[in-house]
Design a protein around this motif. Sequence first.
Motif, PDB file in Angstrom:
ATOM      1  N   ASP A  32       0.656  -1.389  -0.074  1.00 59.84           N
ATOM      2  CA  ASP A  32      -0.005   0.034  -0.011  1.00 59.84           C
ATOM      3  C   ASP A  32       0.722   1.407   0.032  1.00 59.84           C
ATOM      4  N   GLU A  33       1.957   1.244   0.666  1.00 68.19           N
ATOM      5  CA  GLU A  33       2.801   2.184   0.759  1.00 68.19           C
ATOM      6  C   GLU A  33       3.392   2.564  -0.628  1.00 68.19           C
ATOM      7  N   TYR A  36       0.384   4.245  -2.687  1.00 64.38           N
ATOM      8  CA  TYR A  36       0.225   5.361  -2.132  1.00 64.38           C
ATOM      9  C   TYR A  36       1.214   6.681  -2.772  1.00 64.38           C
ATOM     10  N   ARG A  39       0.327   7.070  -6.338  1.00 57.93           N
ATOM     11  CA  ARG A  39      -0.764   8.170  -6.889  1.00 57.93           C
ATOM     12  C   ARG A  39      -0.433   9.433  -6.437  1.00 57.93           C
ATOM     13  N   ASP A  40       0.441   9.559  -5.281  1.00 57.28           N
ATOM     14  CA  ASP A  40       0.770  10.774  -4.560  1.00 57.28           C
ATOM     15  C   ASP A  40       1.755  11.732  -5.608  1.00 57.28           C
ATOM     16  N   LEU A 143      -7.634   2.994  -5.310  1.00 52.81           N
ATOM     17  CA  LEU A 143      -6.860   3.980  -4.477  1.00 52.81           C
ATOM     18  C   LEU A 143      -7.991   4.990  -4.477  1.00 52.81           C
ATOM     19  N   SER A 146      -5.998  11.398  -4.247  1.00 52.11           N
ATOM     20  CA  SER A 146      -4.836  11.885  -3.462  1.00 52.11           C
ATOM     21  C   SER A 146      -5.177  13.135  -2.762  1.00 52.11           C
TER      22      SER A 146
END
Length: 168
Positions: A32-33, A36, A39-40, A143, A146
């Motif tokens: 998941d990190e 993310y 995505r970010d 997801l 953001s």
Amino acid sequence: MADTTPLASLIEQAKNGNLTVGFSENIVVNADEFAYIERDCEAFKTAIQELQRTAKQISDRENWGLGERTDRLNSAQTLVGRFRGKAKIVDPATDSDNNAYDILEQHYKIVDDIQILHRTIAQKYRESDAAFAAEYDRMMANLPASPIATNPPGKIEPGTTSIAVGQS
């Protein structure tokens, strides 16, 4: 010398499977990190591009209302030229790369490198760990948006103001 990106050597090492990091037993690599971060980074790059568009709009602005169209007001013309050049290079003879647009471009390259590096590492984990791959794919498919906003509330467009002159 070829133009390289800030993390080019780390990216190359990751692609070749030669990038190593020592973890203690308390460190866990979570899919998941990585999702993310992907995505970010994408959201951050979009925000940077929006800021670059704003810088370009500032440099392209025709009328600044400072008297720059009056031949006798050389100082107004100089001031407007400096404002434009600080937003984006307009005249390469007088403007430097120390301007908002080019500095944002440097930031974009750094974020892009971080994204590529993490994407490459995630791919290596996906190739070697089926559980990681399944979790990463599940996360990428679901997801949430953001929190990095590309159009924050109260955004002030160039050439407008939301407060009266003299007020804070």
